[in-house]
Write a protein that holds these residues in place. Structure first.
Motif, PDB file in Angstrom:
ATOM      1  N   GLN A  35       0.815  -1.221   0.000  1.00 31.89           N
ATOM      2  CA  GLN A  35       0.000   0.000   0.000  1.00 31.89           C
ATOM      3  C   GLN A  35       0.849   1.270   0.000  1.00 31.89           C
ATOM      4  O   GLN A  35       0.360   2.332  -0.373  1.00 31.89           O
ATOM      5  CB  GLN A  35      -0.940   0.018   1.217  1.00 31.89           C
ATOM      6  N   GLU A  47      -9.295  -0.559   8.012  1.00 36.75           N
ATOM      7  CA  GLU A  47      -8.237   0.433   7.892  1.00 36.75           C
ATOM      8  C   GLU A  47      -8.740   1.839   8.154  1.00 36.75           C
ATOM      9  O   GLU A  47      -8.025   2.811   7.983  1.00 36.75           O
ATOM     10  CB  GLU A  47      -7.573   0.327   6.515  1.00 36.75           C
ATOM     11  N   CYS A  73     -10.652   0.207   3.617  1.00 35.52           N
ATOM     12  CA  CYS A  73      -9.262   0.046   3.222  1.00 35.52           C
ATOM     13  C   CYS A  73      -8.728   1.410   2.802  1.00 35.52           C
ATOM     14  O   CYS A  73      -9.395   2.142   2.080  1.00 35.52           O
ATOM     15  CB  CYS A  73      -9.168  -0.941   2.061  1.00 35.52           C
ATOM     16  N   LEU A  74      -7.536   1.724   3.262  1.00 39.11           N
ATOM     17  CA  LEU A  74      -6.960   3.030   2.930  1.00 39.11           C
ATOM     18  C   LEU A  74      -6.688   3.154   1.429  1.00 39.11           C
ATOM     19  O   LEU A  74      -6.522   4.261   0.931  1.00 39.11           O
ATOM     20  CB  LEU A  74      -5.662   3.244   3.719  1.00 39.11           C
ATOM     21  N   HIS A 100      -7.234  -9.448   6.074  1.00 40.16           N
ATOM     22  CA  HIS A 100      -7.312  -8.289   5.171  1.00 40.16           C
ATOM     23  C   HIS A 100      -5.911  -7.811   4.790  1.00 40.16           C
ATOM     24  O   HIS A 100      -5.615  -7.616   3.603  1.00 40.16           O
ATOM     25  CB  HIS A 100      -8.097  -7.163   5.858  1.00 40.16           C
ATOM     26  N   GLU A 101      -5.066  -7.634   5.799  1.00 36.73           N
ATOM     27  CA  GLU A 101      -3.724  -7.089   5.518  1.00 36.73           C
ATOM     28  C   GLU A 101      -2.889  -8.072   4.703  1.00 36.73           C
ATOM     29  O   GLU A 101      -2.183  -7.675   3.777  1.00 36.73           O
ATOM     30  CB  GLU A 101      -3.009  -6.719   6.819  1.00 36.73           C
ATOM     31  N   HIS A 119      -3.348  -8.184   0.977  1.00 38.44           N
ATOM     32  CA  HIS A 119      -2.631  -7.171   0.193  1.00 38.44           C
ATOM     33  C   HIS A 119      -1.319  -7.731  -0.365  1.00 38.44           C
ATOM     34  O   HIS A 119      -0.835  -7.271  -1.395  1.00 38.44           O
ATOM     35  CB  HIS A 119      -2.307  -5.948   1.059  1.00 38.44           C
TER      36      HIS A 119
HETATM   37 NI    NI Z   1      -6.471  -2.584   3.017  1.00 37.53          NI
END
Ligand code: NI
Length: 211
Positions: free
Chosen positions: A52, A83, A124-125, A166-167, A170
């Motif tokens: 990210q 996030e 999510c960012l 979730h993380e 990525h």
């Molecule tokens: Ni995310």
């Protein structure tokens, strides 16, 4: 320390699998984690993955309130926002986020425990101002390497398990909408705020276990 620019959905770095970290104790990794922490706090998130911030390495960080860290069955409401979002609802990172313990997970591996999944809200960012209801395993085991270079293994349930899934997604080029089974449950935060969605009774998946 520096606040890094966060890649948004569509950026190729978010679609590609990330590379393993060769030396978790390298000073460059420590510096990356420092910058990621600052970036995460600035953005009001509870977690952040290296891709990210445009670094294609298998490294994620997250912070959880202590009561959400223990391997427990989650009884949280449906407001878990992975996030967070600086312009979104107030249920992202807590105001005292900088005081929460930081978790650094390098080269992580997740193993689901059992078959149970549950729907829960995720933001999510990399998809600002949106959130969706995402099915996730409710109980996982995960292993990884810490900044000290030592391997560890943990169990996680509920929100903790959701954040890790979730993380770590990525790191494989997966964003949360790609895990959704009903895209009508993806929307903008301000629309959800205007017309709250009741998910308990009739959502797909195991509504009883919805986070
Ligand atoms: Ni995310």
């Amino acid at each position: 320390m520096a606040i890094l620019k966060i890649a948004r959905m569509g950026n190729p770095v978010l679609r590609a699998p990330a590379r393993p970290v060769a030396d978790p104790t390298a000073p460059a990794i420590r510096a990356l984690v420092s910058d990621m922490v600052e970036t995460m706090l600035d953005a009001g998130g509870v977690g952040l993955a290296a891709p990210q911030v445009r670094v294609p390495l298998r490294l994620v960080i997250f912070q959880l309130p202590p009561e959400r860290l223990v391997a427990q069955d989650s009884t949280d409401g449906a407001d878990a926002d992975i996030e967070g979002d600086p312009e979104g609802d107030a249920d992202g990172a807590p105001a005292d986020a900088e005081h929460l313990p930081l978790h650094v997970l390098i080269n992580p591996v997740i193993t689901p425990v059992g078959e149970d999944t549950a729907l829960g809200w995720e933001g999510c960012l990399s998809l600002p101002r949106m959130r969706g209801l995402v099915p996730r395993h409710t109980y996982i085991r995960y292993s990884g390497i810490g900044l000290d270079g030592k391997p560890f293994e943990r169990e996680a349930r509920g929100f903790h398990a959701r954040v890790v899934q979730h993380e770590c997604d990525h790191l494989d080029g997966i964003l949360y909408p790609m895990r959704m089974t009903d895209l009508s449950l993806l929307g903008y935060n301000d629309e959800w705020a205007r017309a709250p969605l009741e998910i308990a009774a009739d959502a797909p998946g195991d509504a009883e276990a919805a986070e």
